[in-house]
Design a protein around this motif. Structure first.
Motif, PDB file in Angstrom:
ATOM      1  N   ASN A 324       0.926  -1.209  -0.146  1.00 23.85           N
ATOM      2  CA  ASN A 324      -0.179   0.090  -0.055  1.00 23.85           C
ATOM      3  C   ASN A 324       0.753   1.411   0.112  1.00 23.85           C
ATOM      4  O   ASN A 324       0.072   2.249   0.442  1.00 23.85           O
ATOM      5  N   ALA A 325       2.030   1.190  -0.274  1.00 23.64           N
ATOM      6  CA  ALA A 325       3.293   2.468  -0.607  1.00 23.64           C
ATOM      7  C   ALA A 325       3.090   3.230   0.804  1.00 23.64           C
ATOM      8  O   ALA A 325       3.294   4.296   0.742  1.00 23.64           O
ATOM      9  N   MET A 326       2.943   2.442   2.025  1.00 21.18           N
ATOM     10  CA  MET A 326       3.222   3.080   3.255  1.00 21.18           C
ATOM     11  C   MET A 326       4.733   2.608   3.806  1.00 21.18           C
ATOM     12  O   MET A 326       4.751   1.741   4.789  1.00 21.18           O
ATOM     13  N   ASP A 327       5.754   3.230   3.312  1.00 22.11           N
ATOM     14  CA  ASP A 327       7.028   2.606   3.543  1.00 22.11           C
ATOM     15  C   ASP A 327       7.297   2.842   5.057  1.00 22.11           C
ATOM     16  O   ASP A 327       7.936   2.267   5.745  1.00 22.11           O
ATOM     17  N   TRP A 328       6.851   4.091   5.669  1.00 20.44           N
ATOM     18  CA  TRP A 328       7.007   4.121   7.074  1.00 20.44           C
ATOM     19  C   TRP A 328       6.586   3.167   8.010  1.00 20.44           C
ATOM     20  O   TRP A 328       7.248   2.796   8.955  1.00 20.44           O
ATOM     21  N   ALA A 329       5.305   2.798   7.649  1.00 24.79           N
ATOM     22  CA  ALA A 329       4.631   1.848   8.444  1.00 24.79           C
ATOM     23  C   ALA A 329       5.382   0.484   8.153  1.00 24.79           C
ATOM     24  O   ALA A 329       5.497  -0.506   8.976  1.00 24.79           O
ATOM     25  N   ALA A 330       5.588  -0.031   6.828  1.00 32.24           N
ATOM     26  CA  ALA A 330       6.296  -1.072   6.656  1.00 32.24           C
ATOM     27  C   ALA A 330       7.639  -1.087   7.329  1.00 32.24           C
ATOM     28  O   ALA A 330       8.032  -2.214   7.974  1.00 32.24           O
ATOM     29  N   ALA A 331       8.473  -0.022   7.440  1.00 31.49           N
ATOM     30  CA  ALA A 331       9.703   0.226   8.348  1.00 31.49           C
ATOM     31  C   ALA A 331       9.362  -0.388   9.709  1.00 31.49           C
ATOM     32  O   ALA A 331       9.891  -0.963  10.303  1.00 31.49           O
ATOM     33  N   LEU A 332       8.364   0.342  10.296  1.00 32.01           N
ATOM     34  CA  LEU A 332       7.913  -0.130  11.779  1.00 32.01           C
ATOM     35  C   LEU A 332       7.850  -1.659  11.781  1.00 32.01           C
ATOM     36  O   LEU A 332       8.348  -2.298  12.864  1.00 32.01           O
ATOM     37  N   ALA A 333       6.800  -2.016  11.045  1.00 33.36           N
ATOM     38  CA  ALA A 333       6.656  -3.480  11.234  1.00 33.36           C
ATOM     39  C   ALA A 333       7.785  -4.361  10.896  1.00 33.36           C
ATOM     40  O   ALA A 333       8.071  -5.482  11.576  1.00 33.36           O
ATOM     41  N   ILE A 410       0.397  -2.552  14.227  1.00 31.00           N
ATOM     42  CA  ILE A 410      -1.241  -2.900  13.962  1.00 31.00           C
ATOM     43  C   ILE A 410      -2.127  -1.830  13.828  1.00 31.00           C
ATOM     44  O   ILE A 410      -3.143  -1.671  13.351  1.00 31.00           O
ATOM     45  N   LEU A 411      -1.857  -0.839  14.756  1.00 34.81           N
ATOM     46  CA  LEU A 411      -2.580   0.334  15.145  1.00 34.81           C
ATOM     47  C   LEU A 411      -2.779   1.399  13.817  1.00 34.81           C
ATOM     48  O   LEU A 411      -3.621   2.145  13.590  1.00 34.81           O
ATOM     49  N   GLN A 412      -1.560   0.924  12.932  1.00 35.00           N
ATOM     50  CA  GLN A 412      -1.751   1.776  11.786  1.00 35.00           C
ATOM     51  C   GLN A 412      -2.627   1.149  10.607  1.00 35.00           C
ATOM     52  O   GLN A 412      -2.714   1.436   9.373  1.00 35.00           O
ATOM     53  N   SER A 413      -3.140   0.144  10.986  1.00 36.22           N
ATOM     54  CA  SER A 413      -4.079  -0.934   9.830  1.00 36.22           C
ATOM     55  C   SER A 413      -5.277   0.026   9.308  1.00 36.22           C
ATOM     56  O   SER A 413      -5.619  -0.323   8.149  1.00 36.22           O
ATOM     57  N   PRO A 414      -5.926   1.019  10.060  1.00 36.69           N
ATOM     58  CA  PRO A 414      -7.022   1.776   9.378  1.00 36.69           C
ATOM     59  C   PRO A 414      -6.499   2.411   8.112  1.00 36.69           C
ATOM     60  O   PRO A 414      -7.625   2.732   7.346  1.00 36.69           O
ATOM     61  N   ALA A 415      -5.152   2.853   7.968  1.00 37.61           N
ATOM     62  CA  ALA A 415      -5.010   3.339   6.525  1.00 37.61           C
ATOM     63  C   ALA A 415      -4.716   2.538   5.549  1.00 37.61           C
ATOM     64  O   ALA A 415      -4.484   2.994   4.417  1.00 37.61           O
ATOM     65  N   LEU A 416      -4.767   1.179   5.609  1.00 37.09           N
ATOM     66  CA  LEU A 416      -4.627   0.292   4.635  1.00 37.09           C
ATOM     67  C   LEU A 416      -5.925   0.124   3.719  1.00 37.09           C
ATOM     68  O   LEU A 416      -7.003   0.395   4.119  1.00 37.09           O
ATOM     69  N   ASP A 417      -5.660  -0.223   2.315  1.00 38.58           N
ATOM     70  CA  ASP A 417      -6.899  -0.427   1.417  1.00 38.58           C
ATOM     71  C   ASP A 417      -7.158  -1.649   1.462  1.00 38.58           C
ATOM     72  O   ASP A 417      -6.457  -2.578   1.668  1.00 38.58           O
ATOM     73  N   GLY A 418      -8.645  -1.962   1.277  1.00 39.05           N
ATOM     74  CA  GLY A 418      -9.014  -3.254   0.938  1.00 39.05           C
ATOM     75  C   GLY A 418      -9.630  -3.860   2.384  1.00 39.05           C
ATOM     76  O   GLY A 418      -8.915  -3.573   3.601  1.00 39.05           O
ATOM     77  N   TRP A 419     -10.828  -4.030   2.377  1.00 40.45           N
ATOM     78  CA  TRP A 419     -11.498  -4.652   3.702  1.00 40.45           C
ATOM     79  C   TRP A 419     -10.856  -5.996   4.116  1.00 40.45           C
ATOM     80  O   TRP A 419     -10.801  -6.321   5.212  1.00 40.45           O
ATOM     81  N   GLY A 420     -10.336  -6.792   3.099  1.00 43.58           N
ATOM     82  CA  GLY A 420      -9.460  -8.053   3.862  1.00 43.58           C
ATOM     83  C   GLY A 420      -8.284  -7.689   4.637  1.00 43.58           C
ATOM     84  O   GLY A 420      -8.396  -8.300   5.912  1.00 43.58           O
ATOM     85  N   LEU A 421      -7.545  -6.811   4.365  1.00 48.53           N
ATOM     86  CA  LEU A 421      -6.563  -6.136   5.451  1.00 48.53           C
ATOM     87  C   LEU A 421      -7.038  -5.556   6.602  1.00 48.53           C
ATOM     88  O   LEU A 421      -6.835  -5.667   7.671  1.00 48.53           O
ATOM     89  N   LYS A 422      -8.290  -4.807   6.533  1.00 42.59           N
ATOM     90  CA  LYS A 422      -8.748  -3.898   7.729  1.00 42.59           C
ATOM     91  C   LYS A 422      -9.240  -4.817   8.381  1.00 42.59           C
ATOM     92  O   LYS A 422      -9.372  -4.496   9.563  1.00 42.59           O
ATOM     93  N   ILE A 423      -9.703  -6.182   8.055  1.00 45.49           N
ATOM     94  CA  ILE A 423     -10.347  -7.062   8.941  1.00 45.49           C
ATOM     95  C   ILE A 423      -9.174  -7.871   9.596  1.00 45.49           C
ATOM     96  O   ILE A 423      -9.321  -8.202  10.824  1.00 45.49           O
ATOM     97  N   ALA A 424      -8.223  -8.479   8.901  1.00 49.23           N
ATOM     98  CA  ALA A 424      -7.202  -9.524   9.146  1.00 49.23           C
ATOM     99  C   ALA A 424      -6.275  -8.595  10.285  1.00 49.23           C
ATOM    100  O   ALA A 424      -5.977  -9.470  11.017  1.00 49.23           O
ATOM    101  N   VAL A 425      -5.974  -7.566   9.944  1.00 52.09           N
ATOM    102  CA  VAL A 425      -4.988  -6.926  10.908  1.00 52.09           C
ATOM    103  C   VAL A 425      -5.369  -6.749  12.431  1.00 52.09           C
ATOM    104  O   VAL A 425      -4.789  -7.288  13.339  1.00 52.09           O
ATOM    105  N   PRO A 426      -6.574  -6.168  12.485  1.00 56.48           N
ATOM    106  CA  PRO A 426      -7.228  -6.213  13.879  1.00 56.48           C
ATOM    107  C   PRO A 426      -7.425  -7.574  14.491  1.00 56.48           C
ATOM    108  O   PRO A 426      -7.158  -7.726  15.762  1.00 56.48           O
TER     109      PRO A 426
END
Length: 669
Positions: A324-333, A410-426
């Protein structure tokens, strides 16, 4: 000398130590020579790898070995430097522990030649920069560790463990071989540089990712490929168990990261869902298995499955954010995953060393025969307690930091696209929270039953503290657990070159923050200061003790211990490991493990004691692996007739296979 060449020299020294061990293995003091030399080599390797990581200095070496058109390629970059530091740090701690533990080893001639070879194999895997060298080193590492698992081969359970491990290792190698074949394509250049630059279809990339997950996941112990781990780790000598659980599984994690984040290219978004599901399930399943165990080393082995699940879950988060081009969150994870790799290497090695000390002192791993060891082995009890607190993710120790970073990701998941990830991460967050709570309960049980209370057997009552080398190894790891917990910013900054290499971003620089705090994203969202937490706990604890000693009465009062209503001076009246696990067994075990309690109650007048027997099943082993093994056995029996064909039929078969191979090559090209 470049880092790559220097580390190859270290590997060569370890292989030389292995050759020397063959000649010296049956001499009484051979273990001192082998472990002291291995300790020196690993310390040198750790220093070189750490320097390469901090300086972010890449280097490469090509030797005229391996495939003629490729050679044997070795390279060091930020990723390999970090994992080489972990491998050599774990090897140094195990070697120091072995200087004391080795005197109790009954089959040292079966351990000493393979121990430095195992260390060399793990380093070679991380150094390899072409597929052929990687797979050869991977297989060398697997065979050396298999020989160590089989060291005490006269015990049937050890032979069974070695067989299962060898089968799973072969399966993993085959999966990785196919993955590299798909990534290299028909060009035939198996260097990592060529694989990195190659173009491949989305289908080939997806298949390579799945095969890498099967190959590396089986070696790491990711469920449902974990079945070998609780068998093999307890069978090996304790310092080898620490290496297999704390270090070798991380080499498997390295292999997965190298392929998925570096070589295969941009992965599909669904790969994150697979990793999130497998990681969360492994974390919960592993720690539930550990809660059911009464064998201390098997408990620690199952706990490794939980921690590997946490690492892969964080890697799944990094893939999701990267897609999802969120490099800062990817670096955190990714930082959370790598930090947990280091943390698990530290506290799991410490706990296996503690379990080895208990085994040496008492001759048993059964927690129901332990108890009261804090009085007989106070130093071991203290170090084991530090490891238990760290693995339970309690501040101010290191386990808390990596899991806290994972939850921040995990708390950054609301910014992800797609309902699959929005449900899976929480959902993953809930599973990791459950696993963390169960881990705390598991290690309260392990420490309480093994070290507190009264001795449950004569062996526990007569135990003595272990040697100074074993204690020094445990003390060093306990100190590192504390330092990584109160000064995590330095570790996070050291991991920044790795995350920049893999996901193109890094966490904010932590060393410049006041009071040595860490800020994952911005101060307005979250921050943590391990040093202040540690100082607060230390001042509060010592202050309360000082006040109590200053103002409390100095009169000595004696009273009988609380007996829970059973005034029988028998250790059997204490809380047992099975009793502690009973609530968890009733809640989770009946569904997941088909757990059953059978009570044998003598009739009135019969003085025999009542008996409680608990039966626990592993559904993955019984429903997947046992039927598969049976099918393979039947197929092997059917194919056995091929041994008795005539020469003409053999030639016909060879011709048919040759034609089939040519057809496959024609379709491939």
């Amino acid at each position: 000398m470049q880092a790559g060449a220097a580390l190859l020299v270290v590997v060569g020294v370890l292989l030389g130590i292995a050759a020397l061990a063959v000649a010296l293995a049956r001499r009484p003091q051979a273990y001192q020579v082998v472990y002291a030399a291995s300790l020196a080599a690993c310390l040198a390797g750790f220093a070189v790898a750490l320097s390469a990581l901090l300086s972010n200095a890449a280097s490469s070496v090509v030797l005229p070995l391996g495939l003629p058109w490729v050679g044997a390629r070795f390279a060091v970059d930020a990723l390999s430097a970090f994992f080489l530091a972990v491998v050599n740090l774990g090897g140094a701690a195990a070697s120091l522990y072995g200087l004391g533990y080795g005197r109790h080893e009954e089959a040292q001639h079966r351990v000493l030649p393979f121990y430095p070879a195992f260390l060399a194999g793990m380093s070679l895997v991380v150094l390899a920069a072409d597929a052929f060298t990687f797979l050869l080193s991977w297989e060398f590492m697997s065979l050396a560790s298999w020989a160590l698992v089989l060291a005490h081969h006269r015990e049937a359970q050890n032979r069974h463990a070695a067989t299962v491990y060898l089968v799973m290792a072969s399966f993993g190698t085959m999966a990785l071989l196919l993955a590299f074949g798909l990534m290299a394509g028909a060009g035939g250049d198996y260097s990592f540089a060529a694989i990195r630059d190659a173009t491949r279809t989305p289908l080939a990339a997806s298949l390579a990712l799945v095969l890498a997950l099967l190959g590396a996941g089986s070696k790491a112990g990711l469920a449902p490929l974990h079945v070998w781990l609780p068998l093999a780790h307890p069978a090996a000598p304790s310092h080898v168990s620490a290496l297999m659980s704390g270090v070798m599984t991380k080499v498997a994690v390295y292999g997965f990261i190298r392929i998925v984040f570096d070589l295969v290219g941009e992965p599909a978004w669904w790969a994150a869902l697979v990793l999130l599901a497998l990681g969360g399930a492994s974390a919960v399943l592993g720690i539930l298995h550990a809660l059911m165990e009464r064998d201390l080393k098997r408990l620690l082995a199952f706990s490794t499955i939980e921690n590997i699940g946490i690492v892969f879950a964080c890697l799944g988060l990094a893939l999701a954010f990267r897609a999802n081009a969120m490099d800062w969150a990817a670096a955190l994870a990714l930082t959370a995953a790598l930090f947990h790799v280091l943390n698990h290497a530290l506290f799991k090695s410490l706990l296996f060393f503690g379990a080895g000390a208990v085994l040496t002192a008492t001759g048993t791993r059964d927690m129901e025969r332990l108890g009261g060891l804090i009085h007989r082995m106070p130093a071991t009890a203290l170090f084991f307690l530090v490891g238990a607190l760290a693995i339970s993710a309690l501040p101010p120790l290191n386990g808390f930091i990596s899991e806290w970073l994972a939850f921040q990701a995990i708390l950054q998941s609301p910014a992800l696209d797609g309902w699959g990830l929005k449900i899976a991460v929480p959902a993953l967050g809930g599973m990791l929270a459950l696993a963390a709570a169960l881990a705390a309960a598991c290690f309260v049980r392990a420490f309480g039953v093994a070290f507190l209370g009264r001795a449950r057997s004569p062996e526990a009552g007569e135990a003595k503290e272990v040697d100074r080398f074993s204690l020094a190894a445990m003390a060093g790891l306990a100190l590192l657990c504390l330092l990584a917990g109160i000064l995590p910013g330095f570790v996070i900054d050291a991991l920044a070159p790795v995350t920049r290499l893999l996901v193109g971003g890094a966490m904010p620089v932590q060393a410049d923050l006041p009071w040595l705090s860490i800020v994952p994203i911005t101060e307005g969202r979250s921050s943590y200061n391990g040093l202040l937490v540690f100082l607060f706990m230390a001042v509060s604890g010592f202050g309360a003790a000082a006040v109590i000693h200053r103002f409390a009465s100095r009169r000595l009062r004696r009273a009988p211990a609380w007996d829970c209503g059973f005034p029988v001076p028998d250790p059997a009246t204490q809380y047992s490991a099975g009793g502690f696990a009973q609530p968890f067994r009733r809640i989770f075990g009946t569904t997941l493990f088909a757990a059953r309690d059978e009570v044998t109650m003598p009739p009135p007048g019969d003085m025999r004691p009542a008996r409680l027997a608990t039966t626990i099943h592993d559904p993955i082993w019984e429903r997947a692996y046992v039927p598969l093994a049976g099918a393979v056995d039947r197929l092997a029996g059917a194919l056995n007739r091929l041994q008795f064909l005539t020469i003409r039929r053999y030639l016909t078969l060879v011709f048919l296979f040759l034609v089939a191979l040519l057809l496959v090559l024609a379709l491939w090209t």
